[in-house]
Every structure is written in C-alpha cells, then in structure tokens.
Motif scaffolding. Sequence first.
Motif, PDB file in Angstrom:
ATOM      1  N   ILE A 213     -21.725  27.444 -85.221  1.00  0.00           N
ATOM      2  CA  ILE A 213     -21.252  28.158 -86.412  1.00  0.00           C
ATOM      3  C   ILE A 213     -20.750  27.173 -87.459  1.00  0.00           C
ATOM      4  N   ARG A 214     -19.977  26.158 -87.012  1.00  0.00           N
ATOM      5  CA  ARG A 214     -19.493  25.147 -87.956  1.00  0.00           C
ATOM      6  C   ARG A 214     -20.656  24.385 -88.580  1.00  0.00           C
ATOM      7  N   ALA A 215     -21.666  24.121 -87.793  1.00  0.00           N
ATOM      8  CA  ALA A 215     -22.846  23.413 -88.330  1.00  0.00           C
ATOM      9  C   ALA A 215     -23.527  24.248 -89.408  1.00  0.00           C
ATOM     10  N   TYR A 216     -23.660  25.543 -89.145  1.00  0.00           N
ATOM     11  CA  TYR A 216     -24.298  26.416 -90.142  1.00  0.00           C
ATOM     12  C   TYR A 216     -23.433  26.545 -91.400  1.00  0.00           C
ATOM     13  N   VAL A 217     -22.099  26.597 -91.216  1.00  0.00           N
ATOM     14  CA  VAL A 217     -21.210  26.664 -92.381  1.00  0.00           C
ATOM     15  C   VAL A 217     -21.387  25.426 -93.249  1.00  0.00           C
ATOM     16  N   TYR A 218     -21.408  24.253 -92.609  1.00  0.00           N
ATOM     17  CA  TYR A 218     -21.617  23.021 -93.371  1.00  0.00           C
ATOM     18  C   TYR A 218     -22.975  23.034 -94.078  1.00  0.00           C
ATOM     19  N   GLU A 219     -24.000  23.449 -93.347  1.00  0.00           N
ATOM     20  CA  GLU A 219     -25.350  23.427 -93.920  1.00  0.00           C
ATOM     21  C   GLU A 219     -25.445  24.337 -95.141  1.00  0.00           C
TER      22      GLU A 219
END
Length: 861
Positions: A782-788
């Motif tokens: 989820i954090r990766a998608y938020v950053y992306e």
Amino acid sequence: MAAPASPAGAQAGANRLRLGLAARLALRELRGGLSGFYIFLACVALGTGAIAGVNSVSQMMTGSIASEGKTILGGDIRFEIDNRDIGDAERDYINGLGTVSDGVNMRTMARKTDGSDQSLVELRAVDEAYPLYGAFETVPAMPIEAAFGAEDGVYGAAVAQILLDRLGLDVGDTVLVGQASLQIRSVIATEPDALSEGFGFAPRLMMSRDALEQAGLVRPGSLVEFSYRVRLDGQASAAELSDLREEATQRFPDAGWQIRTSQNAAPSLTRNIERFSQFLTLVGLTALIVGGVGIANSVRAWLDGKRGVIATLKCVGAPARLVVAIYLIQVMLIAGFGVFLGLLFGVATPFVAAGALAGVIPIAVEASVYPVSLAIAAGFGLVTAFAFAVLPLGRAGEVPATALFRQQGLETGGLPRWPYLLTAGVTLAALGAAAIWFADDRRIAMVFVAAVIAAFVVLRLVGYGVQAIAGRWPTVRSTPLRLAIGNIHRPGALTPSVVLSLGLGLALLVTLALIDTNLRRELSGNLPERAPNFFFVDIQSNEIDGFEKVVTDLAPGGKIIKVPMLRGRITQLKGEEVNEQNVPAEARWVLRGDRGVTYAKNLPENSKLDAGSWWAPDYEGEPLVSFSAEEAREIGLDVGDSITVSVLGRSITAKIANLREVEWESLSINFVMVFSPNTFAGAPHSWMATLSDPDADAALEGEILRNVTQAYPTITSVRVKDALELANQLVGQIGIAIRAAALVALVASVLVLAGALAAGNRSRIHDAVVLKTLGATRATLIRAYVYEYGLLGLATAIFALGFGAVAAWFVVSQIMTLPSTFMPDIALATLVGALILTVGIGLLGTWRVLGQKAAPVLREL
C-alpha cells in the motif's frame, strides 16, 4: 446450369461471409453483458451529453429569437441613428414603407421631487403607434395614452419596479427627469421589444415623445439613439427584407443609420449565445477527447480479459482482421449505446433549461427536440469512440496466440501495423476538422485543436520523461519507495496512461478555474481600484466650469479629467468605402454607427505611443488622428493611412499620425480616435468628465451625485461601482456555467484514470502475488502504491499548472482582452487535488488487487 462465380465475386462473397461471421460472433459474445465497459459507457455518454445539451439549448434560444423576430425587433425592419435625427428625405422614405413607430433611447437621471435621492435610468420615449407587434403590459393595466398622456400639464411614465424600490416611490408619485415632472402611473410588466434595445445598466423609465421634448434632454452632443420601426404593408420574405435593407443603404449612403430586419432582431444576443455555446461545446469536446483516452484504456482492459477467446479464435484459423472486426463491432455497438444515453440527456436539457430561462429573457422559450444538435453530438461521440478504440484493437489483433496463452498482457504487443495507425490518425484529423467546421469562431476552434494536439504530445513526453528519470534514479533504502520507482519505469508501466489520462482533465480544470478567478478578481478587485468613481456625460460647454466647481468643492482631493466629445462615423478607410466584411468580427464595432471622438493637444495620460509620433501642441497643418493600435491593426490601418469621418454632417479626412496603446480595462476616458485640435476648430460639442477619489466613501459619493444632479439635471452621472456590481452579477451567472464545465472535466479525469488503472489490473495482480509470496506485507505494498501514485500525480499536476496557465492567459488576455494573473492558491489547490485523485483512486483500484488469492495466479506462471 449456372455459370461459375468469378474470382472477384467469390472474394466479395468471402468478405461478406467474414463480416457476417464477425457480426454473429460479436452479438453472441455481447450476451455476457457489459461488464468491463461501464467506464467506456460513462466516457462516451458524458462527452456526448455535454455537446448535445449545450447545442440544443443554444438552438432553442436562437430559434426562439428568430421565431419572435418581429416582436423582438418591434417591426419588420428597424432604422437606428445615433446622436442626431434623420433628415426629411430619409423620414419620407421610411414613412412610405408602412406603419412607423419612432422612439428615442438615452441614459439620464431620475430624481425625487425633494432632491433627497436620484438614480440613473434607461430612458425610452415612444409614440402613440407603439408597439407595432406584441403587447406592452403594465401594472395596473392601461392603454398607452393613459400611461403616458398629459393630465393637467403633467405627463405620465411607466417604470421598472426596481426604480420604485431604489428611490422609495410608489405608483402615483412624481419623479423629475431633466426639466420635466412625470407622474409614475404604472409599473412595466412586459416590454415586447426589450431584447432589441440591448443591454441596460439601469432601470427602465418610459415616457412619450412629447414628455421628452418638455424634459429638454436632447441637446447637441447628447448620447441619444433615434429609432424607427416599420410594419410593412403585407408579408415580406427574408429575401425581400434583405433587398429592402440593401435598397435603403444604397439610396442613402450617407445617412449613417444602422438597419436591422426581423430576421436578425437581436444580433448581439444571438452572437453572445453562439459564442458561449461554442465555448461550452469545446469544453464538452475536450471532455469527450479526454474520455477518448478512457475509451482506449477501457478497450485495452476489456481485451486483456478476452485473451483466451482471442487466442482460441487465432488457433482455429481466424485472421487478425476478423478478430479486430469482431471486437470493433462490439465496441461500436456499446459506443452507440453510450451515445444514446448522452443523447437522452441532450434531449432533456432544453426542457429543463426552458423553465430557468423564462425569467431571464423576455420571450417565449419553447423547448423541443433538435435533431441537428443531436446528430452533431452523436457524430462526435461515435467518431471519438472509433478513433480511440482502433489502436488497442489493432494491437490485440497482432498479438500471437502463443503469447496470449502464456498470459502475457496486450501491452507487450507494441504498436499495431500502419493501417491501424493511419485509420486512427485520419479519424482524429476528421474530428479536429469537424470541430473547426461547426465552430462559430473558427480561429478559436483552430487554437483549441492545436492546444489539444500539443497537450497530447507534451503529456506523452512528460510520461516518458518521468519514466526516464525514475529509471536513472539512485537506489533508495526504503523498500516501498524503491518498489514505487520501479513500478514507474518498468516495462508495461501505467505511467504514460496515467499521466495522459489525468493530465488532460487537470489541464482543462486549471484553465477553467483560472479564467473564472481572473474574471472575478478583475471585476471585484483590480478594476474598481483603477476605475474612476464617476462618469459624467452630456455636459454642455456653458456648464463645464460650473460643473467642475460643484465637484471640486465636494471632493477637493479628487482628480477631475474632462475631455471634449463629438460623435463621428467612419465612412472611408484609405480612400475606400467602409466594408465590414473585410474586417475581423472583433473589430467591426469600430465601424458600426457613430463613435465618440475627441481632440487633444497632448497624449492622453492613460495611453502610450506604439508607432508614429504625437503632434506639436500648436500644430496647424492638415487634420491628423491618433488611432487605437489594436483596433487599427485588426482593421488593417497603419501610420500614414487616411480615414474619413463624418462629424456633424461634414466629412473630414485625416492622416493617421500615430498608433497608441489604450487600456480599455481601466474604465478611464478612452477613445478609438483622438484628433489634432485644429480638426474641429469652432465645432459645437459637449464634454465628458470623470472623477477619481480613492478616499471617497459611499456617503460622499451620494452627496456628489445628489448635488450634481440638482444643479445640472440634464447631466448624466454614472456611478462606476453600480455598473460593476451589475457586471459582477452577470459574471457570476457565467461563472456557474464555467464551474459546471469544470465539473465535467473533473468527472472525465476521474473516469479515464479509473480506466487506466483497470487496464493494468492484471499485471498488478501478478506483481502483488509474487511480492506477497516473497514476503512483502500488504502495508508495504500500500505504501508503495501511495508513493507511486503520489509521484505520478505530482508530475501531472506540474504539467497541468503550466499548460492551464498558458491556456487561461490566452483566453483572458487575447480573447477577453483583460489582464491575466497566475493564482498561486489555484496552483496549490490543483496540486492537492491531483495528489488526492491519483492516490485515492489508485488505492481504490488496487485494494481488490491486494486481496487476490495467490494460488490461481501462481498456476499461470
């Protein structure tokens, strides 16, 4: 025995068979429903509905104006002349055409008898024949003779209710206008030809021609319009009215009048409706094109779910073009359904708008179904759907069956073959050509098409640039951030689709927001600060000194600017008769009717020279003129050219000595033409003046207005703040439409972004399952998608800010000719909005991805 079929006939039969087979397979597969096509439907329906609704309302209004042309104009044909009455020959000609009703229009002051209050009014004097068409209705109801006739030497008047409210008067009270006392006998309920009178800044006051004579308002230099409406004997066709207009123009070439027929009863209103309709239509077309990106994404996502079916068809011998035909038929059938939904909205819009418009324009607005508007919207919708569906369909047709069975996505198929690229290119070119062809102002439409093309190209470059930067970014320690950067630049990444999808909509949103904010700020902030407190017009030469003393005594710190004013009409340009058709539409106003002209020894303080030089204060040579630079270039004039102006019945030819830049938006005293003083030596004229006093409060302004009106009742005083408040109301109404258009753009952006995310769902599921199998937690993903999504939203917002700022500047400064300012608060709101959209919708789209079972996906590896 039948002859054997020719090879050509056999080939044609085979083609027909393949097309029939494609249609049967397409219809059979559609039985499974529209799953995966809801975003596609929404994109098509949104853009089509916006175009159909706007054009239907526009056609309803212009059609109502045309059908009520005689009533709106007040006759079959109308002659107008400014600031002087017609001659005997012209009057005899008009009287010979049929029944004539003449009138006079001007602005003046209406005062309470005790001198305690006053108001600017739009005065209209009519004769006994008024109205020739329609009904003039008052409350209480009474005939014209009773409303305006003289009783015991006092004439009557009918007024707008707002004037009674403003002055605290009632029906039966007396009001002073000029030198006349008028009894208010009724309130105007219906003025049938009000639309043809143009836009009014003040309440209406109507009286008789005899009462106007008693008031003594028509004097040399007064800003007054004389009009003559004619009801012809018998019916006249549009061609006959046009011939009559041409005959009157040729018979009296120096009359200086403007002639309108019932076929063009309210040209300014019609032009404004058409222009605003074009603006909203282009916004709707932009939403449709933005939706086209969503169409492409939806088709791609839908085809991605059909990999097995496509692979099976190819394995049993179906050629690529048969596969493309099957799914193209399905796409166009679904697009047709989306267009149908949009057309339903377009059909309903006029019926809803008719009720809202009933209290806005004083004519009967009858809603109907408008096939032409619906056909144009349907054409745009279908062509857009076809153009944006061809490329993903062509790409799917080129992917080999083995790759599909190995569960590779369609994004690995590369570009389709040149026939599909050519088809898409030709279709998009036809779409742009149609947008220009159907536009009222084709120059603006061409700029729009060029801007859309530029936006597509730049957004593609932005997408590739973001990928290139992400690919070269140093390795970071944070695992979620490292995954996000990898997702941005990996093969098959969503970066180009997301940037293109979101960028177009946000750019349009920023453009509309900046236009709306600039208009509001100019009218409510910058303009009032630069504008004078008052305009004073119709000041006679024997009144100017006394007027100046009255104002100076009340506002000693104020600045008074006074200029002489005459009225003149341009009759020749560079020695040739004026031809409006050879002049751009935005500059034709300079050539229509009489214009205010002045003379001056020195360059006006609110102007600066653009070309040429100013004359000496004591110049005594041939007549010279200074012309407004912008209007001169639009007309085709330059320094050294000659113009001929008819002033007070004399034709004066002057050479253009210089061009000057004029700040029209300052609301100071500005003229298109300023002549050398020797041009009008000894000519009678009136004066115009302004008062600027930043320290004047409402009480002082009221005292100035009251004292000037009492001392000089024939001088017209215009309080600029009142005019700006009315303009603010109009801009507020326009702003509602602009914000509605912005909402359409925002919805289109959300749809296409959702489509882009849906197109990459399969690869997202694959990546999520593999990463979770290797130990990644849901929180990490989820954090990766938020950053992306945050990084993509930031890059897209920066483009939207730059592109939207340039587009808004062009509209505000080049089309509206107002100062354009970039608003940092709008920039911040756009950045926040972009991040919320990308992160929020991205997480919503990937939440289901994170919940997928690992086993079914791992079995396909």
